[in-house]
Design an enzyme around this catalytic site. Sequence first.
Site, PDB file in Angstrom:
ATOM      1  N   ARG A   1      -9.974   0.263   8.056  1.00  0.00           N
ATOM      2  CA  ARG A   1      -9.505  -1.075   8.406  1.00  0.00           C
ATOM      3  C   ARG A   1     -10.549  -1.835   9.216  1.00  0.00           C
ATOM      4  O   ARG A   1     -10.321  -2.999   9.543  1.00  0.00           O
ATOM      5  CB  ARG A   1      -8.225  -0.969   9.226  1.00  0.00           C
ATOM      6  CG  ARG A   1      -6.921  -1.197   8.428  1.00  0.00           C
ATOM      7  CD  ARG A   1      -5.754  -0.921   9.354  1.00  0.00           C
ATOM      8  NE  ARG A   1      -4.537  -1.588   9.010  1.00  0.00           N
ATOM      9  CZ  ARG A   1      -3.533  -1.036   8.320  1.00  0.00           C
ATOM     10  NH1 ARG A   1      -3.649   0.153   7.811  1.00  0.00           N
ATOM     11  NH2 ARG A   1      -2.417  -1.712   8.133  1.00  0.00           N
TER      12      ARG A   1
ATOM     13  N   LYS B   1       0.838  -1.208   0.000  1.00  0.00           N
ATOM     14  CA  LYS B   1       0.000   0.000   0.000  1.00  0.00           C
ATOM     15  C   LYS B   1       0.873   1.258   0.000  1.00  0.00           C
ATOM     16  O   LYS B   1       0.654   2.170  -0.788  1.00  0.00           O
ATOM     17  CB  LYS B   1      -0.933   0.013   1.226  1.00  0.00           C
ATOM     18  CG  LYS B   1      -1.908  -1.154   1.265  1.00  0.00           C
ATOM     19  CD  LYS B   1      -2.862  -1.050   2.441  1.00  0.00           C
ATOM     20  CE  LYS B   1      -2.185  -1.186   3.804  1.00  0.00           C
ATOM     21  NZ  LYS B   1      -1.634  -2.528   4.072  1.00  0.00           N
TER      22      LYS B   1
ATOM     23  N   ARG C   1      11.565  -2.131  11.523  1.00  0.00           N
ATOM     24  CA  ARG C   1      10.307  -1.691  12.132  1.00  0.00           C
ATOM     25  C   ARG C   1       9.911  -2.655  13.241  1.00  0.00           C
ATOM     26  O   ARG C   1       9.976  -3.876  13.065  1.00  0.00           O
ATOM     27  CB  ARG C   1       9.210  -1.636  11.055  1.00  0.00           C
ATOM     28  CG  ARG C   1       8.793  -0.207  10.758  1.00  0.00           C
ATOM     29  CD  ARG C   1       7.866  -0.120   9.595  1.00  0.00           C
ATOM     30  NE  ARG C   1       6.559  -0.726   9.818  1.00  0.00           N
ATOM     31  CZ  ARG C   1       5.523  -0.544   8.993  1.00  0.00           C
ATOM     32  NH1 ARG C   1       5.661   0.219   7.921  1.00  0.00           N
ATOM     33  NH2 ARG C   1       4.370  -1.128   9.233  1.00  0.00           N
TER      34      ARG C   1
ATOM     35  N   ARG D   1      11.771  -6.465   4.917  1.00  0.00           N
ATOM     36  CA  ARG D   1      11.783  -5.062   5.354  1.00  0.00           C
ATOM     37  C   ARG D   1      12.399  -4.950   6.757  1.00  0.00           C
ATOM     38  O   ARG D   1      13.093  -3.972   7.050  1.00  0.00           O
ATOM     39  CB  ARG D   1      10.356  -4.496   5.373  1.00  0.00           C
ATOM     40  CG  ARG D   1      10.325  -3.054   5.827  1.00  0.00           C
ATOM     41  CD  ARG D   1       8.989  -2.393   5.577  1.00  0.00           C
ATOM     42  NE  ARG D   1       7.945  -2.934   6.428  1.00  0.00           N
ATOM     43  CZ  ARG D   1       6.669  -2.595   6.328  1.00  0.00           C
ATOM     44  NH1 ARG D   1       6.281  -1.741   5.408  1.00  0.00           N
ATOM     45  NH2 ARG D   1       5.768  -3.117   7.132  1.00  0.00           N
TER      46      ARG D   1
ATOM     47  N   ARG E   1      -0.696  -9.495  12.920  1.00  0.00           N
ATOM     48  CA  ARG E   1      -1.257  -8.511  11.973  1.00  0.00           C
ATOM     49  C   ARG E   1      -2.059  -9.214  10.878  1.00  0.00           C
ATOM     50  O   ARG E   1      -3.080  -8.715  10.418  1.00  0.00           O
ATOM     51  CB  ARG E   1      -0.129  -7.667  11.354  1.00  0.00           C
ATOM     52  CG  ARG E   1       0.447  -6.678  12.350  1.00  0.00           C
ATOM     53  CD  ARG E   1       1.830  -6.232  11.952  1.00  0.00           C
ATOM     54  NE  ARG E   1       1.857  -5.428  10.753  1.00  0.00           N
ATOM     55  CZ  ARG E   1       2.958  -5.218  10.035  1.00  0.00           C
ATOM     56  NH1 ARG E   1       4.106  -5.769  10.395  1.00  0.00           N
ATOM     57  NH2 ARG E   1       2.916  -4.469   8.972  1.00  0.00           N
TER      58      ARG E   1
HETATM   59  P1  B4P Z   1       4.543  -1.558   2.255  1.00  0.00           P
HETATM   60  O1  B4P Z   1       4.105  -0.848   1.040  1.00  0.00           O
HETATM   61  O2  B4P Z   1       5.363  -0.749   3.211  1.00  0.00           O
HETATM   62  O3  B4P Z   1       3.392  -2.208   3.124  1.00  0.00           O
HETATM   63  P2  B4P Z   1       2.019  -1.627   3.588  1.00  0.00           P
HETATM   64  O4  B4P Z   1       1.014  -2.539   2.993  1.00  0.00           O
HETATM   65  O5  B4P Z   1       1.881  -0.170   3.271  1.00  0.00           O
HETATM   66  O6  B4P Z   1       2.165  -1.596   5.158  1.00  0.00           O
HETATM   67  P3  B4P Z   1       1.449  -2.119   6.449  1.00  0.00           P
HETATM   68  O7  B4P Z   1       0.039  -2.568   6.227  1.00  0.00           O
HETATM   69  O8  B4P Z   1       2.410  -3.075   7.016  1.00  0.00           O
HETATM   70  O9  B4P Z   1       1.482  -0.915   7.436  1.00  0.00           O
HETATM   71  P4  B4P Z   1       0.679   0.404   7.775  1.00  0.00           P
HETATM   72  O10 B4P Z   1       1.744   1.430   7.750  1.00  0.00           O
HETATM   73  O11 B4P Z   1      -0.530   0.663   6.940  1.00  0.00           O
HETATM   74  O12 B4P Z   1       5.315  -2.844   1.785  1.00  0.00           O
HETATM   75  C1  B4P Z   1       5.894  -3.738   2.688  1.00  0.00           C
HETATM   76  C2  B4P Z   1       7.254  -4.192   2.171  1.00  0.00           C
HETATM   77  O13 B4P Z   1       7.110  -4.866   0.909  1.00  0.00           O
HETATM   78  C3  B4P Z   1       8.224  -3.040   1.920  1.00  0.00           C
HETATM   79  O14 B4P Z   1       9.485  -3.419   2.383  1.00  0.00           O
HETATM   80  C4  B4P Z   1       8.227  -2.870   0.421  1.00  0.00           C
HETATM   81  O15 B4P Z   1       9.484  -2.417  -0.075  1.00  0.00           O
HETATM   82  C5  B4P Z   1       7.967  -4.279  -0.074  1.00  0.00           C
HETATM   83  N1  B4P Z   1       7.234  -4.305  -1.333  1.00  0.00           N
HETATM   84  C6  B4P Z   1       6.211  -3.493  -1.696  1.00  0.00           C
HETATM   85  N2  B4P Z   1       5.770  -3.784  -2.933  1.00  0.00           N
HETATM   86  C7  B4P Z   1       6.550  -4.849  -3.375  1.00  0.00           C
HETATM   87  C8  B4P Z   1       6.588  -5.624  -4.585  1.00  0.00           C
HETATM   88  N3  B4P Z   1       5.751  -5.379  -5.600  1.00  0.00           N
HETATM   89  N4  B4P Z   1       7.484  -6.634  -4.656  1.00  0.00           N
HETATM   90  C9  B4P Z   1       8.340  -6.900  -3.626  1.00  0.00           C
HETATM   91  N5  B4P Z   1       8.362  -6.187  -2.466  1.00  0.00           N
HETATM   92  C10 B4P Z   1       7.472  -5.166  -2.341  1.00  0.00           C
HETATM   93  O16 B4P Z   1       0.148   0.141   9.286  1.00  0.00           O
HETATM   94  C11 B4P Z   1       0.998  -0.107  10.401  1.00  0.00           C
HETATM   95  C12 B4P Z   1       0.178  -0.270  11.705  1.00  0.00           C
HETATM   96  O17 B4P Z   1      -0.522   0.958  12.040  1.00  0.00           O
HETATM   97  C13 B4P Z   1      -0.933  -1.324  11.694  1.00  0.00           C
HETATM   98  O18 B4P Z   1      -0.465  -2.635  11.965  1.00  0.00           O
HETATM   99  C14 B4P Z   1      -1.875  -0.792  12.824  1.00  0.00           C
HETATM  100  O19 B4P Z   1      -1.411  -1.124  14.115  1.00  0.00           O
HETATM  101  C15 B4P Z   1      -1.807   0.693  12.647  1.00  0.00           C
HETATM  102  N6  B4P Z   1      -2.875   1.227  11.766  1.00  0.00           N
HETATM  103  C16 B4P Z   1      -2.689   1.786  10.523  1.00  0.00           C
HETATM  104  N7  B4P Z   1      -3.866   2.173  10.006  1.00  0.00           N
HETATM  105  C17 B4P Z   1      -4.826   1.877  10.926  1.00  0.00           C
HETATM  106  C18 B4P Z   1      -6.246   2.025  10.955  1.00  0.00           C
HETATM  107  N8  B4P Z   1      -6.937   2.566   9.935  1.00  0.00           N
HETATM  108  N9  B4P Z   1      -6.928   1.586  12.050  1.00  0.00           N
HETATM  109  C19 B4P Z   1      -6.271   1.066  13.105  1.00  0.00           C
HETATM  110  N10 B4P Z   1      -4.931   0.889  13.146  1.00  0.00           N
HETATM  111  C20 B4P Z   1      -4.204   1.294  12.066  1.00  0.00           C
END
Ligand code: B4P
Length: 196
Positions: free
Chosen positions: A88, A13, A133, A127, A144
Site C-alpha cells: 500500500r 479486494k 466495521r 457494508r 481512507r
Molecule cells: P471488500 O472486498 O471488503 O473491500 P476491500 O477492498 O477488500 O477492503 P478495504 O480496502 O476496505 O480493507 P482492508 O481490509 O484491505 O468490499 C467492500 C464492500 O463492497 C463489501 O461490503 C462487499 O460486499 C462489497 N462489494 C464487493 N464487490 C462488490 C461488487 N462487485 N458489487 C457490489 N458490492 C461489492 O484494509 C483495512 C485497513 O487495514 C486499512 O484502512 C488500513 O488501516 C489497514 N491496512 C491494511 N493493509 C495495510 C497495509 N498494507 N499497510 C498499512 N495499513 C494497512
Amino acid sequence: MIIILMGAPGSGKGTQSKRLVEYFGIPHLSTGDMLREAQKQPTEAGRKIAACIDSGRLVSDELILTLVEERLSHPACQLGCLLDGVPRTTVQAERLDELFRRKNWTLDHVIALCVPQAELVRRLLARATVEGRADDTPDTISQRMEVYQRQTAPLLDFFRSRGLLREVDAVGSPDDVFRRVLSMVNQQTQGSSTRN
Ligand code: B4P
C-alpha cells in the site's frame, strides 16, 4: 503463482480474493484480515493498530513488512500466494520486490480493481449497515480514500512501468467481476507461456 490484488477501499479486494484463492488453490494473505485479528490483542501494539484502522490511516510499514515476511516464510506459501491489500506504500512495494528477488520468486500478476469513487463510497456505507466495521463511517471512508490517492495509487505506475499491471473494471456483480479478473489472468498466463 504470485498475485497482488490492488484497489481502493471497497473495490472488492476481499470479495475477489476469496474466489481467486479457491480457484487457484493458493494461500490468501490479507493484511486487512491480519490487522483486524492483531488489533484484538490487549497489548500496546493491538491498541495502536486499532487506532490506525479506526481513523483510516495506514499502520506502519515496519509492522506490515514483519507480518507479511513472517507469513510468506510458511511452507504453504512456497508455491505461491495471493497478496490482498499489500503493498500500500512505495516502501512496502520496494521491500516486497527485494524479498521476491531474494527468494527467487516471480511476481506473475498485479491486478488493480477499478471502481468510481461514488460506487466505492456506496459499497462501504452499505457494508457499514451489515457488518458495522469501525472504519466504514463517512469521515473515515473519506480519510481512507485520501490516503489511497496519496500513498497507494502511485504504486499503479510502479507496477505499470514493470509491465505487470492489469486493470480490471470492477463494477458489476461479484461473479461478473471475477470472470473478468480470471480472463485477464488466463490471457496473461497464456501470453507468457507462448513467449517462453
Ligand atoms: P471488500 O472486498 O471488503 O473491500 P476491500 O477492498 O477488500 O477492503 P478495504 O480496502 O476496505 O480493507 P482492508 O481490509 O484491505 O468490499 C467492500 C464492500 O463492497 C463489501 O461490503 C462487499 O460486499 C462489497 N462489494 C464487493 N464487490 C462488490 C461488487 N462487485 N458489487 C457490489 N458490492 C461489492 O484494509 C483495512 C485497513 O487495514 C486499512 O484502512 C488500513 O488501516 C489497514 N491496512 C491494511 N493493509 C495495510 C497495509 N498494507 N499497510 C498499512 N495499513 C494497512
